[in-house]
Write a protein that holds these residues in place. Structure first.
Motif, PDB file in Angstrom:
ATOM      1  N   LEU A 178       0.829  -1.200   0.000  1.00  0.00           N
ATOM      2  CA  LEU A 178       0.000   0.000   0.000  1.00  0.00           C
ATOM      3  C   LEU A 178       0.868   1.257   0.000  1.00  0.00           C
ATOM      4  O   LEU A 178       2.052   1.201   0.348  1.00  0.00           O
ATOM      5  CB  LEU A 178      -0.920  -0.009   1.213  1.00  0.00           C
ATOM      6  N   PRO A 179       0.297   2.418  -0.341  1.00  0.00           N
ATOM      7  CA  PRO A 179       1.092   3.651  -0.333  1.00  0.00           C
ATOM      8  C   PRO A 179       1.551   4.069   1.051  1.00  0.00           C
ATOM      9  O   PRO A 179       2.559   4.740   1.204  1.00  0.00           O
ATOM     10  CB  PRO A 179       0.130   4.705  -0.906  1.00  0.00           C
ATOM     11  N   SER A 180       0.783   3.665   2.070  1.00  0.00           N
ATOM     12  CA  SER A 180       1.119   4.049   3.437  1.00  0.00           C
ATOM     13  C   SER A 180       0.455   3.085   4.407  1.00  0.00           C
ATOM     14  O   SER A 180      -0.592   2.502   4.102  1.00  0.00           O
ATOM     15  CB  SER A 180       0.627   5.476   3.734  1.00  0.00           C
ATOM     16  N   VAL A 181       1.044   2.934   5.586  1.00  0.00           N
ATOM     17  CA  VAL A 181       0.373   2.155   6.622  1.00  0.00           C
ATOM     18  C   VAL A 181      -0.735   2.978   7.284  1.00  0.00           C
ATOM     19  O   VAL A 181      -1.539   2.434   8.041  1.00  0.00           O
ATOM     20  CB  VAL A 181       1.363   1.652   7.692  1.00  0.00           C
ATOM     21  N   ASP A 182      -0.776   4.277   6.992  1.00  0.00           N
ATOM     22  CA  ASP A 182      -1.803   5.139   7.577  1.00  0.00           C
ATOM     23  C   ASP A 182      -2.779   5.647   6.517  1.00  0.00           C
ATOM     24  O   ASP A 182      -2.526   5.587   5.313  1.00  0.00           O
ATOM     25  CB  ASP A 182      -1.156   6.333   8.280  1.00  0.00           C
ATOM     26  N   ARG A 183      -3.883   6.158   7.009  1.00  0.00           N
ATOM     27  CA  ARG A 183      -4.927   6.711   6.141  1.00  0.00           C
ATOM     28  C   ARG A 183      -4.367   7.860   5.319  1.00  0.00           C
ATOM     29  O   ARG A 183      -3.565   8.659   5.803  1.00  0.00           O
ATOM     30  CB  ARG A 183      -6.098   7.192   7.003  1.00  0.00           C
ATOM     31  N   GLU A 184      -4.826   7.970   4.076  1.00  0.00           N
ATOM     32  CA  GLU A 184      -4.322   9.021   3.196  1.00  0.00           C
ATOM     33  C   GLU A 184      -4.519  10.412   3.797  1.00  0.00           C
ATOM     34  O   GLU A 184      -3.601  11.238   3.792  1.00  0.00           O
ATOM     35  CB  GLU A 184      -5.022   8.943   1.836  1.00  0.00           C
ATOM     36  N   LYS A 185      -5.699  10.669   4.310  1.00  0.00           N
ATOM     37  CA  LYS A 185      -6.001  11.983   4.895  1.00  0.00           C
ATOM     38  C   LYS A 185      -6.438  11.768   6.338  1.00  0.00           C
ATOM     39  O   LYS A 185      -7.585  11.426   6.619  1.00  0.00           O
ATOM     40  CB  LYS A 185      -7.087  12.689   4.088  1.00  0.00           C
ATOM     41  N   ASP A 186      -5.481  11.941   7.256  1.00  0.00           N
ATOM     42  CA  ASP A 186      -5.760  11.683   8.673  1.00  0.00           C
ATOM     43  C   ASP A 186      -5.382  12.864   9.555  1.00  0.00           C
ATOM     44  O   ASP A 186      -5.205  12.714  10.760  1.00  0.00           O
ATOM     45  CB  ASP A 186      -5.031  10.420   9.142  1.00  0.00           C
ATOM     46  N   GLU A 187      -5.221  14.050   8.937  1.00  0.00           N
ATOM     47  CA  GLU A 187      -4.882  15.277   9.662  1.00  0.00           C
ATOM     48  C   GLU A 187      -3.568  15.147  10.420  1.00  0.00           C
ATOM     49  O   GLU A 187      -3.382  15.760  11.473  1.00  0.00           O
ATOM     50  CB  GLU A 187      -6.023  15.677  10.605  1.00  0.00           C
ATOM     51  N   GLY A 188      -2.654  14.332   9.882  1.00  0.00           N
ATOM     52  CA  GLY A 188      -1.324  14.206  10.475  1.00  0.00           C
ATOM     53  C   GLY A 188      -1.245  13.290  11.679  1.00  0.00           C
ATOM     54  O   GLY A 188      -0.215  13.266  12.367  1.00  0.00           O
ATOM     55  N   ALA A 189      -2.278  12.508  11.935  1.00  0.00           N
ATOM     56  CA  ALA A 189      -2.256  11.634  13.118  1.00  0.00           C
ATOM     57  C   ALA A 189      -1.200  10.540  12.993  1.00  0.00           C
ATOM     58  O   ALA A 189      -0.504  10.229  13.969  1.00  0.00           O
ATOM     59  CB  ALA A 189      -3.630  11.010  13.330  1.00  0.00           C
ATOM     60  N   LEU A 190      -1.087   9.907  11.830  1.00  0.00           N
ATOM     61  CA  LEU A 190      -0.060   8.891  11.558  1.00  0.00           C
ATOM     62  C   LEU A 190      -0.003   7.833  12.668  1.00  0.00           C
ATOM     63  O   LEU A 190       1.066   7.480  13.181  1.00  0.00           O
ATOM     64  CB  LEU A 190       1.309   9.562  11.379  1.00  0.00           C
ATOM     65  N   LEU A 191      -1.154   7.311  13.019  1.00  0.00           N
ATOM     66  CA  LEU A 191      -1.247   6.435  14.192  1.00  0.00           C
ATOM     67  C   LEU A 191      -0.465   5.140  14.033  1.00  0.00           C
ATOM     68  O   LEU A 191       0.184   4.678  14.979  1.00  0.00           O
ATOM     69  CB  LEU A 191      -2.727   6.121  14.470  1.00  0.00           C
ATOM     70  N   ALA A 192      -0.514   4.521  12.873  1.00  0.00           N
ATOM     71  CA  ALA A 192       0.207   3.259  12.681  1.00  0.00           C
ATOM     72  C   ALA A 192       1.715   3.483  12.626  1.00  0.00           C
ATOM     73  O   ALA A 192       2.486   2.707  13.192  1.00  0.00           O
ATOM     74  CB  ALA A 192      -0.281   2.559  11.411  1.00  0.00           C
ATOM     75  N   HIS A 193       2.143   4.535  11.932  1.00  0.00           N
ATOM     76  CA  HIS A 193       3.569   4.867  11.926  1.00  0.00           C
ATOM     77  C   HIS A 193       4.075   5.074  13.358  1.00  0.00           C
ATOM     78  O   HIS A 193       5.107   4.523  13.758  1.00  0.00           O
ATOM     79  CB  HIS A 193       3.822   6.153  11.132  1.00  0.00           C
ATOM     80  N   ARG A 194       3.356   5.866  14.119  1.00  0.00           N
ATOM     81  CA  ARG A 194       3.784   6.191  15.482  1.00  0.00           C
ATOM     82  C   ARG A 194       3.814   4.950  16.370  1.00  0.00           C
ATOM     83  O   ARG A 194       4.721   4.785  17.191  1.00  0.00           O
ATOM     84  CB  ARG A 194       2.873   7.263  16.073  1.00  0.00           C
ATOM     85  N   ALA A 195       2.824   4.080  16.192  1.00  0.00           N
ATOM     86  CA  ALA A 195       2.789   2.865  17.004  1.00  0.00           C
ATOM     87  C   ALA A 195       3.953   1.944  16.646  1.00  0.00           C
ATOM     88  O   ALA A 195       4.610   1.388  17.534  1.00  0.00           O
ATOM     89  CB  ALA A 195       1.457   2.146  16.812  1.00  0.00           C
ATOM     90  N   PHE A 196       4.221   1.770  15.362  1.00  0.00           N
ATOM     91  CA  PHE A 196       5.267   0.838  14.953  1.00  0.00           C
ATOM     92  C   PHE A 196       6.642   1.311  15.399  1.00  0.00           C
ATOM     93  O   PHE A 196       7.490   0.491  15.762  1.00  0.00           O
ATOM     94  CB  PHE A 196       5.226   0.642  13.436  1.00  0.00           C
ATOM     95  N   TRP A 197       6.869   2.619  15.382  1.00  0.00           N
ATOM     96  CA  TRP A 197       8.170   3.140  15.815  1.00  0.00           C
ATOM     97  C   TRP A 197       8.192   3.528  17.293  1.00  0.00           C
ATOM     98  O   TRP A 197       9.204   4.005  17.800  1.00  0.00           O
ATOM     99  CB  TRP A 197       8.560   4.341  14.954  1.00  0.00           C
ATOM    100  N   ASN A 198       7.072   3.320  17.977  1.00  0.00           N
ATOM    101  CA  ASN A 198       6.958   3.610  19.411  1.00  0.00           C
ATOM    102  C   ASN A 198       7.304   5.066  19.723  1.00  0.00           C
ATOM    103  O   ASN A 198       7.990   5.364  20.705  1.00  0.00           O
ATOM    104  CB  ASN A 198       7.856   2.671  20.229  1.00  0.00           C
ATOM    105  N   VAL A 199       6.827   5.962  18.881  1.00  0.00           N
ATOM    106  CA  VAL A 199       7.033   7.389  19.129  1.00  0.00           C
ATOM    107  C   VAL A 199       6.275   7.765  20.399  1.00  0.00           C
ATOM    108  O   VAL A 199       5.122   7.403  20.582  1.00  0.00           O
ATOM    109  CB  VAL A 199       6.545   8.219  17.932  1.00  0.00           C
ATOM    110  N   GLY A 200       6.934   8.468  21.286  1.00  0.00           N
ATOM    111  CA  GLY A 200       6.359   8.776  22.591  1.00  0.00           C
ATOM    112  C   GLY A 200       6.939   7.913  23.681  1.00  0.00           C
ATOM    113  O   GLY A 200       6.783   8.198  24.872  1.00  0.00           O
ATOM    114  N   GLY A 201       7.635   6.840  23.290  1.00  0.00           N
ATOM    115  CA  GLY A 201       8.342   5.969  24.229  1.00  0.00           C
ATOM    116  C   GLY A 201       9.797   5.858  23.813  1.00  0.00           C
ATOM    117  O   GLY A 201      10.391   6.836  23.355  1.00  0.00           O
ATOM    118  N   THR A 202      10.370   4.698  23.981  1.00  0.00           N
ATOM    119  CA  THR A 202      11.722   4.453  23.483  1.00  0.00           C
ATOM    120  C   THR A 202      11.618   4.157  21.994  1.00  0.00           C
ATOM    121  O   THR A 202      11.145   3.092  21.584  1.00  0.00           O
ATOM    122  CB  THR A 202      12.371   3.263  24.219  1.00  0.00           C
ATOM    123  N   ILE A 203      12.036   5.107  21.193  1.00  0.00           N
ATOM    124  CA  ILE A 203      11.845   5.003  19.745  1.00  0.00           C
ATOM    125  C   ILE A 203      12.615   3.807  19.185  1.00  0.00           C
ATOM    126  O   ILE A 203      13.783   3.581  19.519  1.00  0.00           O
ATOM    127  CB  ILE A 203      12.299   6.300  19.049  1.00  0.00           C
TER     128      ILE A 203
END
Length: 252
Positions: A178-203
């Motif tokens: 797919l073009p992205s693991v996140d929704r095309e238009k999600d207002e910058g939430a990027l929830l799957a990207h952030r979860a996979f890289w653990n942004v907000g924790g130990t990256i």
């Protein structure tokens, strides 16, 4: 050309003469796959005044200029630098290139107006045992993916809980068609990207996401060894060429 690979205390055999390329080729015209509202890639002879660097036009060599965006124009591998203020380079963080991988085929399920890959689906198809990478082929799977124009089409994507599940399963490398693991238009939430890289924790700086792969239908689901070849760009993402090798009968 047979090689033996020791992984998880087992010795496996692979045939290096039979690679399975799951990347998309990049073409310099509008037939190329395209995402994110940018123009198509361009591959044109270099020009300097009246000089055109093309043998058929009188030059001694072919010498092309290439314009493209790695995120928009084909198979690419990205690191956490894709979504962080701090610069991170895929060339810096990806420093090993051979992994045990599992190929899964999933038909995204309907969720409101969207089609998504859910945690429940991954739980159903992901086998037990250790692996470093997961490769997801979505249905329907046709050659049209090689030239699809994805902008403003709301393609399928992965839910945050599904990405988090892969982290819990100790998956360091996620590959998807797919073009992205996140929704095309999600207002910058990027929830799957952030979860996979653990942004907000130990990256998870070592972890990568590879998008816009293409897995032909003749390649069966199951376990493989993956050679993830990435161009050495000092950038958050770079063009890549993931190659699978079928695992033959274990030696022991």
């Amino acid at each position: 050309m047979l090689a033996t690979v020791t992984y998880n205390s087992k010795i496996h055999t692979i045939d290096l003469s039979k690679p399975l390329d799951i990347s998309m080729p990049l073409r310099g015209d509008a037939s190329n796959v395209n995402v994110w509202y940018v123009d198509h890639p361009k591959i044109k002879p270099h020009r300097d005044g009246d000089f055109v660097a093309k043998v058929s036009e009188g030059a001694s060599i072919n010498f092309n200029d290439i314009w493209f965006n790695p995120h928009a124009h084909g198979t690419h591998t990205e690191c956490v630098g894709h979504i962080t203020e701090e610069f991170h380079s895929i060339n810096e963080h990806l420093n090993s290139y051979f992994f045990a991988a599992e190929l899964l085929t999933i038909a995204p399920e309907k969720l409101g107006d969207d089609f998504v890959i859910s945690k429940k689906q991954l739980q159903y198809v992901l086998g037990d045992g250790k692996r470093d990478a997961v490769i997801i082929r979505t249905l329907p799977n046709t050659g049209a993916k090689l030239s699809r124009q994805y902008s403003h089409t709301n393609p399928p994507y992965m839910l945050r809980e599904a990405a988090q599940f892969l982290v819990e399963k100790e998956i360091d490398h996620l590959l998807i068609d797919l073009p992205s693991v996140d929704r095309e238009k999600d207002e910058g939430a990027l929830l799957a990207h952030r979860a996979f890289w653990n942004v907000g924790g130990t990256i998870r700086k070592h972890a990568t996401i590879t998008e816009l792969i293409f897995v032909p239908n003749h390649i069966e689901d199951g376990r493989y060894f993956l050679n993830l070849q990435v161009a050495p760009f000092e950038n958050d993402a770079a063009p890549s060429r993931p190659v699978l090798f079928e695992i033959l009968e274990p030696v022991q």
